[in-house]
Design an enzyme around this catalytic site. Structure first.
Site, PDB file in Angstrom:
ATOM      1  N   HIS A 133       0.803  -1.225   0.000  1.00  0.00           N
ATOM      2  CA  HIS A 133       0.000   0.000   0.000  1.00  0.00           C
ATOM      3  C   HIS A 133       0.836   1.276   0.000  1.00  0.00           C
ATOM      4  O   HIS A 133       0.296   2.373   0.053  1.00  0.00           O
ATOM      5  CB  HIS A 133      -0.941  -0.009   1.205  1.00  0.00           C
ATOM      6  CG  HIS A 133      -1.754  -1.259   1.301  1.00  0.00           C
ATOM      7  ND1 HIS A 133      -2.663  -1.621   0.347  1.00  0.00           N
ATOM      8  CD2 HIS A 133      -1.752  -2.268   2.222  1.00  0.00           C
ATOM      9  CE1 HIS A 133      -3.212  -2.786   0.676  1.00  0.00           C
ATOM     10  NE2 HIS A 133      -2.675  -3.200   1.798  1.00  0.00           N
ATOM     11  N   ILE A 156      -1.777  -0.012  -4.014  1.00  0.00           N
ATOM     12  CA  ILE A 156      -3.243   0.041  -3.943  1.00  0.00           C
ATOM     13  C   ILE A 156      -3.673   0.433  -2.539  1.00  0.00           C
ATOM     14  O   ILE A 156      -2.930   0.264  -1.573  1.00  0.00           O
ATOM     15  CB  ILE A 156      -3.885  -1.309  -4.333  1.00  0.00           C
ATOM     16  CG1 ILE A 156      -3.454  -2.419  -3.359  1.00  0.00           C
ATOM     17  CG2 ILE A 156      -3.508  -1.681  -5.767  1.00  0.00           C
ATOM     18  CD1 ILE A 156      -4.191  -3.741  -3.588  1.00  0.00           C
TER      19      ILE A 156
END
Lengths: 275, 275
Positions: free
Chosen positions: B184, B199
């Site tokens: 992330h 993401i």
């Protein structure tokens, strides 16, 4: 007890503080690092922003020995940091401080402090800080006025300029690094303090300015960042755009931070760095 | 050890977790609260976002008893929370969990867990969570396939829609609430995982969606938020705009969260709330 000018020389500490990688990341986000500065706001090849010194340093300065006063009347005047070594992403330090001056400005008192911090892992000096606090309404105690601030007039265009936008909610992130004064978050409290809206922490502006100096003059390398000093001259409102103007002379620079209207918010800046 | 379908029924816990007001604020900022939601991201009349349940709940589910697998292959499938009482801004809970199903989907395995948490201050049940994890590459162990997801076809326009923008650096803030998986935050790591860019955490999307349901259907009042379930159907990229579409039937609602291209990112949503 009113302001006590004889407090000059009073010493305090030792005070211990520890910190971890997560606090360094949170601070970096608080002063505007984003996806382009993952070395500061994530653990990937993590480095620590030099201005994190204001979060972990400064301990031991015995402000209370200069008198009792309402903390709501206290305004940050000047802030200086000196990095003797880069700050590790995780560590523990011990600080000792003292009161270095007390001035009577008539409309208020100024108390100047300094603090030195030793890295408890290595026993080596890590950083020094100096601060001055202006205490509104506490002047008139018959003390000396102290030196006046010189006016900074560079006389030429800046050599380097870096502009960052602050966010509307910048103070909400920054405050989680420790200074949870509602002046920076609560509109009602800010109004009671005489402001139209919550203002940004002066030290958040300081952190944005430090990032600009780091990237503008040190190629983003914290090991080249040696010292930074400046005087808070005007409130910043979250959402303001900040431009740091830098005038360079070898490893020394003068700087000013101005808002989107060209008003100076951090003045009389002095910065030193190495090649 | 491959996936073990006999793990169904395995119990775990008790696990204790404590939290404080500052963690609730940081979570709120992580899921997009700003200056319009000071009740969640500051201490002023502080309330706690119901979806904070995913941070403090879920303990005790003995995922490891279902086999050994590479955590990098694990994808969050479904997440449900049920609030039995509003979450206090500071507290301590004890969770027990169990494995409720193991399915063999061919391309991977699905492990379903549930967990119940008791508020240790009051001794009362506080919340329940259910999760399903999809483990890529771990199918084919000869287990049952399990039920297929029903397709959600509302057949009419939504009754309520709420749109929020996520930020480019949303994941950098959200991850400080605990899930620091570099998928992330680190572009290189994300590429190794087969993604063009880092993401957003599925549970961050879940938190944005919970805020939309709270404001869209509960007038912003966490005491009216009873339960929320949904299935992660597509990655969200930080910076995406999220629209939560809600179809209401009394105190029940179905919902979907879609991105700026209309693609469903959180599907088959079910929400219950009180007047």
């Amino acid at each position: 007890m009113p302001i006590n000018p004889d407090a000059v020389g009073a010493e305090g500490g030792p005070v211990e503080r520890s910190w971890d990688a997560r606090q360094c990341m949170l601070y970096a986000l608080g002063v505007g690092c984003g996806v382009d500065e993952l070395q500061f706001d994530t653990e990937k090849n993590q480095q620590v922003l030099p201005t994190f010194a204001v979060i972990i340093g400064g301990g031991g300065a015995p402000l209370g020995s200069a008198g009792e006063f309402n903390p709501a009347m206290l305004v940050h005047g000047e802030q200086a940091i000196e990095l003797l070594r880069p700050i590790p992403a995780k560590g523990k330090l011990e600080s000792r401080g003292k009161i270095t001056a007390v001035w009577d400005k008539g409309s208020g008192a100024v108390i100047e402090t300094e603090s030195q911090s030793i890295d408890l892992e290595t026993g080596e000096p890590l950083l020094r800080t100096r601060s001055s606090m202006f205490i509104r309404g506490e002047g008139g105690f018959g003390g000396e006025r102290g030196p006046s601030a010189e006016k900074f007039e560079p006389g030429r265009d800046p050599d380097v300029e870096v502009t960052y936008s602050t966010r509307i909610d910048q103070a909400l992130i920054y405050r989680l690094s420790g200074d949870m004064n509602p002046l920076h978050s609560d509109p009602d409290f800010a109004k009671m303090g005489g402001f139209d809206a919550p203002i940004l922490h002066g030290l958040c502006t300081y952190g944005f300015t430090g990032r600009a100096l780091l990237h503008g003059l040190c190629g983003g390398d914290p090991t080249r960042f040696k010292s930074m000093a400046g005087r808070f001259s005007r409130p910043v409102i979250p959402g303001d755009e900040l431009t740091v103007k830098m005038w360079v002379n070898g490893g020394d620079a003068r700087f000013q931070t101005v808002n989107q209207n060209g008003e100076v918010v951090l003045d009389q800046g002095r910065f030193t760095f190495s090649d």
